[in-house]
Design a protein around this motif. Structure first.
Motif, short mmCIF file in Angstrom:
data_model
loop_
_atom_site.label_atom_id
_atom_site.label_comp_id
_atom_site.label_asym_id
_atom_site.label_seq_id
_atom_site.Cartn_x
_atom_site.Cartn_y
_atom_site.Cartn_z
N MET A 1 0.83 -1.20 0.00
CA MET A 1 0.00 0.00 0.00
C MET A 1 0.87 1.26 0.00
O MET A 1 2.09 1.18 0.08
CB MET A 1 -0.93 -0.01 1.22
CG MET A 1 -1.89 -1.19 1.24
SD MET A 1 -3.02 -1.13 2.66
CE MET A 1 -1.87 -1.38 4.01
N GLU A 2 0.22 2.41 -0.08
CA GLU A 2 0.95 3.68 -0.05
C GLU A 2 1.66 3.83 1.28
O GLU A 2 1.06 3.68 2.34
CB GLU A 2 -0.02 4.84 -0.28
CG GLU A 2 0.67 6.18 -0.44
CD GLU A 2 -0.28 7.31 -0.77
OE1 GLU A 2 0.15 8.47 -0.72
OE2 GLU A 2 -1.47 7.01 -1.05
N ASN A 3 2.94 4.14 1.23
CA ASN A 3 3.72 4.23 2.45
C ASN A 3 4.90 5.19 2.26
O ASN A 3 5.17 5.65 1.15
CB ASN A 3 4.23 2.85 2.87
CG ASN A 3 5.07 2.19 1.79
OD1 ASN A 3 6.18 2.65 1.49
ND2 ASN A 3 4.56 1.13 1.18
N MET A 4 5.57 5.45 3.36
CA MET A 4 6.80 6.24 3.33
C MET A 4 7.94 5.36 3.83
O MET A 4 7.79 4.63 4.81
CB MET A 4 6.68 7.49 4.22
CG MET A 4 5.69 8.48 3.66
SD MET A 4 5.66 10.10 4.49
CE MET A 4 6.67 9.91 5.92
N GLU A 5 9.07 5.43 3.14
CA GLU A 5 10.22 4.59 3.48
C GLU A 5 11.43 5.48 3.71
O GLU A 5 11.74 6.34 2.89
CB GLU A 5 10.47 3.60 2.33
CG GLU A 5 11.48 2.53 2.63
CD GLU A 5 11.58 1.51 1.51
OE1 GLU A 5 12.68 0.95 1.31
OE2 GLU A 5 10.56 1.26 0.82
N SER A 6 12.11 5.27 4.83
CA SER A 6 13.28 6.09 5.15
C SER A 6 14.33 5.23 5.83
O SER A 6 14.03 4.18 6.40
CB SER A 6 12.89 7.26 6.05
OG SER A 6 12.30 6.80 7.26
N VAL A 7 15.57 5.69 5.76
CA VAL A 7 16.68 4.97 6.40
C VAL A 7 16.48 4.95 7.91
O VAL A 7 16.11 5.96 8.51
CB VAL A 7 18.03 5.63 6.04
CG1 VAL A 7 19.18 4.93 6.78
CG2 VAL A 7 18.26 5.58 4.54
N TRP A 8 16.72 3.81 8.52
CA TRP A 8 16.56 3.64 9.96
C TRP A 8 17.93 3.51 10.61
O TRP A 8 18.78 2.72 10.17
CB TRP A 8 15.72 2.38 10.23
CG TRP A 8 15.57 2.03 11.68
CD1 TRP A 8 16.23 1.03 12.36
CD2 TRP A 8 14.71 2.65 12.64
NE1 TRP A 8 15.82 1.00 13.66
CE2 TRP A 8 14.89 1.98 13.88
CE3 TRP A 8 13.79 3.69 12.57
CZ2 TRP A 8 14.20 2.33 15.02
CZ3 TRP A 8 13.11 4.05 13.71
CH2 TRP A 8 13.30 3.37 14.92
#
Length: 252
Positions: free
Chosen positions: A70-77
């Protein structure tokens, strides 16, 4: 001297009056700004707490699969993870081994990946509803010293769930036929469905074909596949895109 005192006192009184008027007008605004700042800090704390609580839930991989689709946001952890980088790369390599068992990898890809070092990066996935998960983006042939640089054209990207080590997104090169080109999308999607059923222990329910034209570089075939958990309690809508060169599983 008396004359100066005569004018200073009214002037001072007028100054105090104006000062009180200005303070009276600005105090509500300042109080509002302080209150908004406190609320903002409180909301940020609540949001971070919500994410942390979600990340600590180590359920099955289904929730992360759905979140990825689904629509999401992905960022470095940069925080703590369940898996180490070596564990994530090993988990992704296990996925490649199973893909190879189902004849879904080009010849030599598994052998090359097993001999090389995969590049793994932890990322935070956050959905519009506030749900979240930690994932690992695992890449082979990637040179981290030069962003965007690949050593060879292996083209293998596997994203695994941090809590379970299961794949939640896959991109691999397509397997060519004896003639050197893949022409039957239905044949390959059936093979992928069998793999996905066995890998996730799902039941297949339905499949929608968005585009089943003969695969060429500019005409991919896209399939929406509906699975259910073994007990039938959860439904998963996942997608598969097949081009003449690559297969994309669970990409938006």
């Amino acid at each position: 001297m008396k004359c100066k005192k005569k004018y200073i006192l009214p002037f001072f009184t007028l100054f105090l009056t104006l000062l009180f008027v200005i303070l009276g007008a600005t105090l509500p605004y300042l109080a509002s700004q302080m209150q908004d700042a406190q609320i903002s800090k409180f909301q940020k704390k609540m949001e971070l707490s919500g994410i942390n609580l979600t990340l600590r839930q180590e359920g099955d991989v289904g929730a992360t699969l759905q979140l990825m689709s689904m629509e999401n946001m992905e960022s470095v952890w940069e925080g703590k993870t369940v898996l180490a980088k070596e564990d994530a790369s090993h988990a992704a390599l296990n996925v490649m081994e199973m893909l190879d068992d189902y004849d879904l990898l080009p010849e030599g890809v598994l052998e090359y990946a097993a001999q090389g070092d995969g590049y793994a990066e932890p990322r935070l996935l956050v959905g519009k509803d506030g749900s979240s998960a930690l994932i690992w983006a695992c890449i082979w042939d990637y040179d981290p010293g030069i962003p965007g640089t690949f050593i060879t054209d292996l083209g293998t990207f596997i994203t695994v769930d941090d809590a379970t080590g299961k794949a939640v997104r896959i991109m691999v090169r397509n397997v060519p036929t004896d003639g050197g080109a893949v022409e039957d999308a239905a044949f390959w999607v059936d093979k992928w469905i069998v793999f996905l059923q066995d890998y996730y222990d799902f039941n297949r329910m339905d499949m929608k074909v968005a585009d089943d034209r003969t695969m060429t570089t500019d005409q991919p075939s896209w399939f929406s596949i509906c699975f259910s958990s073994k007990d039938g309690a959860t439904i998963y809508d996942l997608n598969l895109e097949i081009t003449s060169d690559y297969v994309f599983f669970n990409y938006q």
